[in-house]
Design a protein around this motif. Structure first.
Motif, PDB file in Angstrom:
ATOM      1  N   ARG A  96      21.514 -51.593 -25.020  1.00 10.16           N
ATOM      2  CA  ARG A  96      21.791 -52.422 -26.211  1.00 10.16           C
ATOM      3  C   ARG A  96      22.355 -53.787 -25.805  1.00 10.16           C
ATOM      4  NH1 ARG A  96      24.518 -47.890 -28.185  1.00 10.16           N
ATOM      5  NH2 ARG A  96      23.014 -46.514 -29.135  1.00 10.16           N
ATOM      6  N   SER A  97      23.193 -53.800 -24.783  1.00  9.32           N
ATOM      7  CA  SER A  97      23.784 -55.076 -24.345  1.00  9.32           C
ATOM      8  C   SER A  97      22.727 -55.995 -23.754  1.00  9.32           C
ATOM      9  CB  SER A  97      24.903 -54.829 -23.341  1.00  9.32           C
ATOM     10  OG  SER A  97      24.371 -54.437 -22.093  1.00  9.32           O
ATOM     11  N   LEU A  98      21.636 -55.433 -23.258  1.00 11.37           N
ATOM     12  CA  LEU A  98      20.578 -56.257 -22.669  1.00 11.37           C
ATOM     13  C   LEU A  98      19.647 -56.864 -23.715  1.00 11.37           C
ATOM     14  CD1 LEU A  98      19.643 -54.051 -19.569  1.00 11.37           C
ATOM     15  CD2 LEU A  98      21.100 -56.078 -19.645  1.00 11.37           C
ATOM     16  N   THR A  99      19.805 -56.495 -24.979  1.00  8.75           N
ATOM     17  CA  THR A  99      18.942 -57.052 -26.026  1.00  8.75           C
ATOM     18  C   THR A  99      19.432 -58.414 -26.524  1.00  8.75           C
ATOM     19  OG1 THR A  99      20.167 -55.862 -27.742  1.00  8.75           O
ATOM     20  CG2 THR A  99      18.210 -54.773 -26.832  1.00  8.75           C
ATOM     21  N   PRO A 102      20.590 -64.643 -24.156  1.00  6.91           N
ATOM     22  CA  PRO A 102      21.569 -65.651 -23.718  1.00  6.91           C
ATOM     23  C   PRO A 102      21.036 -67.063 -23.963  1.00  6.91           C
ATOM     24  CG  PRO A 102      20.443 -64.704 -21.836  1.00  6.91           C
ATOM     25  CD  PRO A 102      19.949 -63.960 -23.047  1.00  6.91           C
ATOM     26  N   GLU A 103      21.974 -67.988 -24.186  1.00  2.75           N
ATOM     27  CA  GLU A 103      21.594 -69.367 -24.454  1.00  2.75           C
ATOM     28  C   GLU A 103      21.650 -70.219 -23.200  1.00  2.75           C
ATOM     29  OE1 GLU A 103      23.962 -70.790 -27.696  1.00  2.75           O
ATOM     30  OE2 GLU A 103      23.379 -69.114 -28.960  1.00  2.75           O
ATOM     31  N   SER A 104      22.530 -69.887 -22.308  1.00  2.00           N
ATOM     32  CA  SER A 104      22.672 -70.712 -21.106  1.00  2.00           C
ATOM     33  C   SER A 104      21.892 -70.111 -19.941  1.00  2.00           C
ATOM     34  CB  SER A 104      24.148 -70.835 -20.723  1.00  2.00           C
ATOM     35  OG  SER A 104      24.633 -69.582 -20.289  1.00  2.00           O
ATOM     36  N   GLU A 105      21.704 -70.928 -18.927  1.00  4.05           N
ATOM     37  CA  GLU A 105      21.009 -70.492 -17.707  1.00  4.05           C
ATOM     38  C   GLU A 105      21.840 -69.431 -16.988  1.00  4.05           C
ATOM     39  OE1 GLU A 105      17.797 -70.186 -15.437  1.00  4.05           O
ATOM     40  OE2 GLU A 105      17.897 -71.563 -17.133  1.00  4.05           O
ATOM     41  N   GLU A 106      23.133 -69.606 -17.015  1.00  3.10           N
ATOM     42  CA  GLU A 106      24.023 -68.634 -16.362  1.00  3.10           C
ATOM     43  C   GLU A 106      23.936 -67.276 -17.060  1.00  3.10           C
ATOM     44  OE1 GLU A 106      28.771 -68.009 -15.862  1.00  3.10           O
ATOM     45  OE2 GLU A 106      28.029 -70.061 -15.664  1.00  3.10           O
ATOM     46  N   GLY A 107      23.856 -67.286 -18.371  1.00  2.00           N
ATOM     47  CA  GLY A 107      23.719 -66.049 -19.158  1.00  2.00           C
ATOM     48  C   GLY A 107      22.401 -65.348 -18.858  1.00  2.00           C
ATOM     49  N   LYS A 108      21.345 -66.151 -18.671  1.00  2.00           N
ATOM     50  CA  LYS A 108      20.036 -65.567 -18.338  1.00  2.00           C
ATOM     51  C   LYS A 108      20.084 -64.890 -16.970  1.00  2.00           C
ATOM     52  CE  LYS A 108      17.283 -68.670 -21.161  1.00  2.00           C
ATOM     53  NZ  LYS A 108      16.274 -69.718 -21.228  1.00  2.00           N
ATOM     54  N   LEU A 111      21.956 -61.630 -17.329  1.00  2.00           N
ATOM     55  CA  LEU A 111      21.075 -60.663 -17.991  1.00  2.00           C
ATOM     56  C   LEU A 111      20.048 -60.111 -17.013  1.00  2.00           C
ATOM     57  CD1 LEU A 111      20.254 -59.331 -20.686  1.00  2.00           C
ATOM     58  CD2 LEU A 111      18.709 -61.257 -21.040  1.00  2.00           C
ATOM     59  N   LYS A 112      19.477 -60.991 -16.184  1.00  2.00           N
ATOM     60  CA  LYS A 112      18.494 -60.561 -15.191  1.00  2.00           C
ATOM     61  C   LYS A 112      19.136 -59.581 -14.192  1.00  2.00           C
ATOM     62  CE  LYS A 112      15.210 -62.481 -11.880  1.00  2.00           C
ATOM     63  NZ  LYS A 112      14.746 -63.711 -11.216  1.00  2.00           N
ATOM     64  N   GLY A 113      20.343 -59.859 -13.755  1.00  2.00           N
ATOM     65  CA  GLY A 113      21.062 -58.971 -12.836  1.00  2.00           C
ATOM     66  C   GLY A 113      21.371 -57.619 -13.472  1.00  2.00           C
ATOM     67  N   ASN A 119      17.609 -50.850 -13.978  1.00  2.00           N
ATOM     68  CA  ASN A 119      16.414 -50.291 -13.318  1.00  2.00           C
ATOM     69  C   ASN A 119      16.800 -49.408 -12.136  1.00  2.00           C
ATOM     70  OD1 ASN A 119      14.554 -51.424 -15.070  1.00  2.00           O
ATOM     71  ND2 ASN A 119      14.319 -53.290 -13.851  1.00  2.00           N
ATOM     72  N   GLN A 120      17.795 -49.842 -11.363  1.00  2.00           N
ATOM     73  CA  GLN A 120      18.262 -49.031 -10.241  1.00  2.00           C
ATOM     74  C   GLN A 120      18.816 -47.696 -10.729  1.00  2.00           C
ATOM     75  OE1 GLN A 120      21.091 -51.582  -8.158  1.00  2.00           O
ATOM     76  NE2 GLN A 120      19.914 -51.271  -6.281  1.00  2.00           N
ATOM     77  N   LEU A 121      19.605 -47.760 -11.773  1.00  2.00           N
ATOM     78  CA  LEU A 121      20.190 -46.547 -12.334  1.00  2.00           C
ATOM     79  C   LEU A 121      19.099 -45.586 -12.825  1.00  2.00           C
ATOM     80  CD1 LEU A 121      22.710 -44.967 -13.176  1.00  2.00           C
ATOM     81  CD2 LEU A 121      22.749 -46.281 -15.290  1.00  2.00           C
TER      82      LEU A 121
END
Length: 186
Positions: A96-99, A102-108, A111-113, A119-121
């Motif tokens: 749910r938190s991944l939905t 983000p507005e900023s590049e840092e947020g993106k 989110l990618k991380g 995916n690892q989990l």
């Protein structure tokens, strides 16, 4: 002549008495069973009883071994079930938190991380036999899905899952959480 007749009668009665005596002794001999034979029959019946009891106990023990072996195998197979059941709500919240967009590049980048961590989990869970139950667009299966709502969508046929509200999971061949779904009306 009278004397001869009496002698003949006496002889015939003696013969008859001897015959009756012989028959009686034969019957008595047949009725009188040798105590050794009786003891042998008794011992043979005891042996047969003990054999039967032994085979029953042996069969029971073999069945017990098989049952315990199966229970042990199932215990090993599903040892992680309670841990995974406790982990599933955490995974749901993480998804749910991944939905969030983000507005900023840092947020993106964050989110990618986080997506990579999820995916690892999921890969680790997959290696341990956990799979996601596919529901969207599939026919409703009460063994795998839990219907919480009905839908009247013309794009789907009757009894087809139109929306997945919460993911369901299986551990090997056992459903550990059914998928919460919305099902199209019949």
């Amino acid at each position: 002549m009278k004397k001869e007749a009496e002698e003949t009668v006496e002889e015939s009665t003696k013969e008859e008495a001897e015959k009756v005596k012989e028959e009686t002794t034969e019957e008595t001999a047949e009725e009188t069973v040798d105590p050794k034979d009786e003891k042998i029959k008794d011992l043979e019946s005891q042996i047969n009883k003990w054999k039967t009891d032994y085979y029953k106990v042996f069969a029971d023990m073999e069945n017990l071994k098989k049952r315990l072996k199966n229970e042990h195998a199932n215990q090993l197979k599903y040892a992680m079930q309670s841990f995974i059941e406790e982990l599933l709500p955490v995974i749901d919240n993480y998804e749910r938190s991944l939905t969030v967009e983000p507005e900023s590049e840092e947020g993106k980048n964050i989110l990618k991380g986080n997506k990579m961590i999820l995916n690892q989990l999921m890969n680790i869970l997959g290696k341990n036999g956990v799979t996601v139950i596919e529901a969207q667009g599939k026919e409703f299966d009460p063994n795998m899905h839990q219907a919480v709502m009905q839908d009247d969508n013309p794009d789907f046929g009757p009894n087809i899952v139109t929306e997945e509200l919460q993911k369901g999971y299986m551990l090997k061949d056992r459903v550990i959480r059914a998928t919460l779904v919305k099902v199209n009306k019949d």
